[in-house]
Design a protein around this motif. Structure first.
Motif, short mmCIF file in Angstrom:
data_model
loop_
_atom_site.label_atom_id
_atom_site.label_comp_id
_atom_site.label_asym_id
_atom_site.label_seq_id
_atom_site.Cartn_x
_atom_site.Cartn_y
_atom_site.Cartn_z
N ARG A 262 0.81 -1.39 -0.10
CA ARG A 262 -0.01 -0.21 0.01
C ARG A 262 0.81 1.21 -0.05
NH1 ARG A 262 -2.62 -1.62 5.42
NH2 ARG A 262 -0.48 -2.23 5.42
N GLU B 155 11.12 -6.80 -3.57
CA GLU B 155 9.74 -7.51 -2.95
C GLU B 155 10.01 -8.88 -3.00
OE1 GLU B 155 6.76 -7.84 -2.08
OE2 GLU B 155 6.16 -5.76 -1.72
N ASN C 262 13.95 -11.34 0.00
CA ASN C 262 13.77 -10.39 1.05
C ASN C 262 14.67 -9.41 1.47
OD1 ASN C 262 13.63 -9.61 3.99
ND2 ASN C 262 13.44 -11.52 4.82
N GLY C 263 14.28 -8.23 1.39
CA GLY C 263 15.25 -7.06 1.66
C GLY C 263 16.06 -7.05 2.79
N GLU D 120 12.32 -6.44 10.70
CA GLU D 120 13.15 -6.71 9.37
C GLU D 120 13.52 -5.21 8.86
OE1 GLU D 120 10.41 -8.75 6.82
OE2 GLU D 120 11.34 -10.65 7.34
N ARG E 39 9.61 3.39 7.47
CA ARG E 39 8.51 3.52 7.75
C ARG E 39 8.17 2.98 9.22
NH1 ARG E 39 4.27 -0.41 4.54
NH2 ARG E 39 2.53 -0.39 6.10
P1 AMP Z 1 2.13 -2.81 2.93
O1 AMP Z 1 1.93 -2.92 4.29
O2 AMP Z 1 0.59 -2.66 2.16
O3 AMP Z 1 2.56 -1.41 2.48
O4 AMP Z 1 2.90 -3.92 2.28
C1 AMP Z 1 4.17 -4.12 2.50
C2 AMP Z 1 4.86 -4.87 1.31
O5 AMP Z 1 6.08 -4.98 1.54
C3 AMP Z 1 4.22 -6.33 0.91
O6 AMP Z 1 3.88 -6.17 -0.46
C4 AMP Z 1 5.45 -6.93 1.46
O7 AMP Z 1 5.37 -8.23 0.33
C5 AMP Z 1 6.60 -6.42 1.20
N1 AMP Z 1 7.50 -6.82 2.30
C6 AMP Z 1 7.34 -6.85 3.66
N2 AMP Z 1 8.67 -7.27 4.24
C7 AMP Z 1 9.36 -7.47 2.95
C8 AMP Z 1 10.88 -7.84 3.05
N3 AMP Z 1 11.50 -8.25 4.02
N4 AMP Z 1 11.55 -7.70 1.82
C9 AMP Z 1 10.68 -7.46 0.60
N5 AMP Z 1 9.58 -7.02 0.61
C10 AMP Z 1 8.91 -7.10 1.92
#
Ligand code: AMP
Length: 581
Positions: free
Chosen positions: A435, A455, A475-476, A502, A522
């Protein structure tokens, strides 16, 4: 000798010790699982001091299994399972047969009869659901093709275990005499009756779940959701998960893990219940930890000294035999090297089902007592070795996989995560395309800033592909992913993921790699923001503060509201020079 310990002391001491030893393991840079298992050994009957009642701790661990499988079901649709049946059904059955044969080989070397060998081999052939799920969760692989394949495979293993558990008593007489001179009349009638009853119950369960559960459960949850009580809603979700699992076991003779999986799968079709249900599983991890403690409790360490050779053989069956069998089968089904190695590593362990089968086998007089110690020993060693197996698999994959020619795309079903180092420079790196990240990405593209997204969710990846945005899949917080993002040449890093732990790992690594990089992260609450700033984020945006600011700003546009008073301070910029570098 074990003595009765009250439930609370088991929970407090079990969890507390797991926490302390898990943290210690983490500090020593080994898997916290080692700490949990060790905690179990410490509170177990074979070491001095406090002795936890293994029966209590096993039951608590079962709650962990229920909640975990329920959570997995939430991400799984019946369609996926049905679509995969042509692969997972034969694959898992071939693997179980091969693993059983390996186990029989060891039983033969130990001088046991063929009947004992079959039970022993079967006990070693099924992997631990919890260990596999944790591995998938840690690597954020649950919703990938590999994750689905692994879960489907686990479901088949689970069903086979249920069948074996039911058939074993009926077959006990035959198995006992197998390989001896005695000939036991095979009671075909009794066997086919047991088989028919079990399959009938299993089918009845599936039918009830699909026709009744599928209508009733989402309806109840939606009704409760509309009462507006979060507490009642959580209670409803917990009741569904535990209730279906329990009923599955009590009424239909299905394993509780399978029951919980079905309950989750049914809810996965209704978006509202799914989202809320995910939020309502905070206990899942704590109970899953108790599973590892319970394995430690059951383990008698003296087997290492008593029967080192036998133990080594059994460990080899589990790690090399099971892992190897899975690897070859997955390859034979045409999957890429990476998938086969990954699944091989994942299935190179055994756990809860092995203990259950072993206990039954011993109870029926089909296996000697020391088989249990060997099985538990092999289980604990294979669980401890599991993280290393994944590391080994990754190394073998890198060595064995030819670099794809530039411009050549793999077929979608066989896609491996995209991890080519980026050629971009002067770019913005954005972790998370949900989002928040999507809006940030839109803005950056509008401004003409070169963008690279990190992502790991398949839907987000699909969107990125469709939009033609450059991305890295993974994973970032993974060092390799960050390296591939070419941070030294980037102009800015946005960490737009909701999970502060994370996010902290990402910020810490990025800051260490590039002291001068501008990092915007964030957070939801002040404590998270502090955590992120400590690791080196220049700016931390607290979502809730921004909502409050925007609400006030809108309010102040109205003529009947006073002129803007002091808005809450703009989001939490750290003085840039307060940041290392
Ligand atoms: P939102 O909370 O809707 O902004 O979504 C967060 C996004 O970050 C989602 O699409 C998750 O797949 C992605 N996400 C969460 N943690 C990680 C991570 N460690 N590495 C890569 N992507 C992530």
């Amino acid at each position: 000798m074990p003595h009765e310990s009250p439930l609370i002391s088991v929970i407090v001491i079990g969890l507390g010790l797991a926490f302390v030893l898990g943290t210690l393991a983490q500090r020593l840079r080994i898997s916290p699982l080692v700490g949990y298992l060790l905690a179990g050994v410490v509170v177990g009957p074979f070491t001095p001091g406090f002795v936890a009642d293994p029966r209590l701790i096993l039951q608590l661990a079962e709650i962990g299994v229920i909640l975990l499988m329920f959570g997995v079901g939430l991400h799984f649709s019946a369609k996926d399972l049905i679509a995969m049946r042509a692969i997972i059904l034969p694959a898992a059955i071939i693997q179980i047969s091969l693993s059983t044969l390996f186990g029989m080989g060891v039983a033969f070397l130990l001088g046991w009869s063929a009947g004992v060998g079959i039970v022993f081999g079967l006990s070693l052939s099924v992997a631990s659901t919890i260990v596999m799920l944790r591995a998938l969760q840690e690597r954020r692989m649950l919703e990938t093709d590999r994750g689905r394949l692994a879960i489907g495979w686990l479901v088949v293993q689970d069903i086979v275990t249920v069948l074996v558990l039911v058939l074993l008593p009926a077959l006990a007489g035959v198995l006992k005499d197998l390989g001896t001179d005695q000939v036991h009349a095979v009671n075909i009638d009794a066997i086919s009756r047991a088989l028919a009853i079990t399959l009938g119950k299993l089918t009845a369960f599936v039918i009830v779940m699909f026709f009744l559960g599928r209508r009733l459960i989402p309806r109840i949850l939606h009704y409760i959701a509309h009462t507006g009580s979060r507490e009642l809603f959580r209670l409803a979700v917990l009741t569904v998960a535990l209730g279906v699992a329990f009923a599955a076991a009590e009424l239909f003779g299905v394993s509780i893990a399978l029951g919980a999986f079905f309950a989750g799968m049914i809810l996965s079709e209704s978006p509202l219940s799914q989202r809320a249900a995910e939020e309502s599983l905070p206990f899942r991890d704590a109970f899953a930890v108790l599973f590892f403690v319970s394995v430690g409790v059951l383990f008698n360490p003296s087997v290492i000294l008593r029967e080192p050779v036998a133990l080594a053989l059994v460990v080899a069956v589990v790690i090399i035999g099971n892992g190897g069998a899975v690897y070859f089968i997955v390859r034979k089904f045409g999957y890429p090297l990476g998938t086969a190695l990954f699944l091989g590593a994942g299935f190179a362990q055994t756990g809860e089902f092995s203990f259950i089968l072993a206990n039954l086998g011993i109870g029926l007089g089909l296996m000697p007592e020391n088989a249990r110690d060997l099985i538990l020993g092999a289980s604990i060693i294979s669980i401890l070795a599991n993280p290393f197996m994944f590391a080994l698999a990754e190394r073998l994959r890198r060595r064995g996989e030819p670099q794809p020619a530039p411009g050549v795309e793999e077929a979608p079903a066989k896609q491996e995560p995209v991890l080519e180092p980026t050629g971009l420079s002067g770019h913005a790196v954005l972790v998370g395309y949900g989002r928040v990240g999507r809006l940030v990405g839109d803005g950056l593209r509008h401004d003409g800033v070169p963008l690279l997204v990190i992502e790991n969710a398949p839907e987000a990846i699909r969107l990125l592909r469709n939009q033609g945005v450059a991305f890295l899949e993974g994973n970032g917080a993974d060092k390799r992913v960050l390296q591939a993002a070419n941070l030294p040449a980037a102009r800015i890093l946005f960490v737009a993921i909701p999970e502060a732990f994370e996010a902290g790992q990402i910020v810490e690594q990025a800051r260490r790699a590039v002291p001068g990089l501008h990092i915007i992260a964030r957070a939801h609450i002040e404590a998270e923001a502090d955590h992120l700033r400590q690791f080196g984020a220049n700016t931390v945006i607290i979502g809730e503060h921004e909502i409050a600011r925007a609400m006030l700003a809108f309010a102040h546009q109205r003529p009947d509201m006073a002129a803007p008073a002091a808005l809450p301070p703009a989001s939490n910029d750290a003085a840039p020079d307060a940041v290392p570098g």
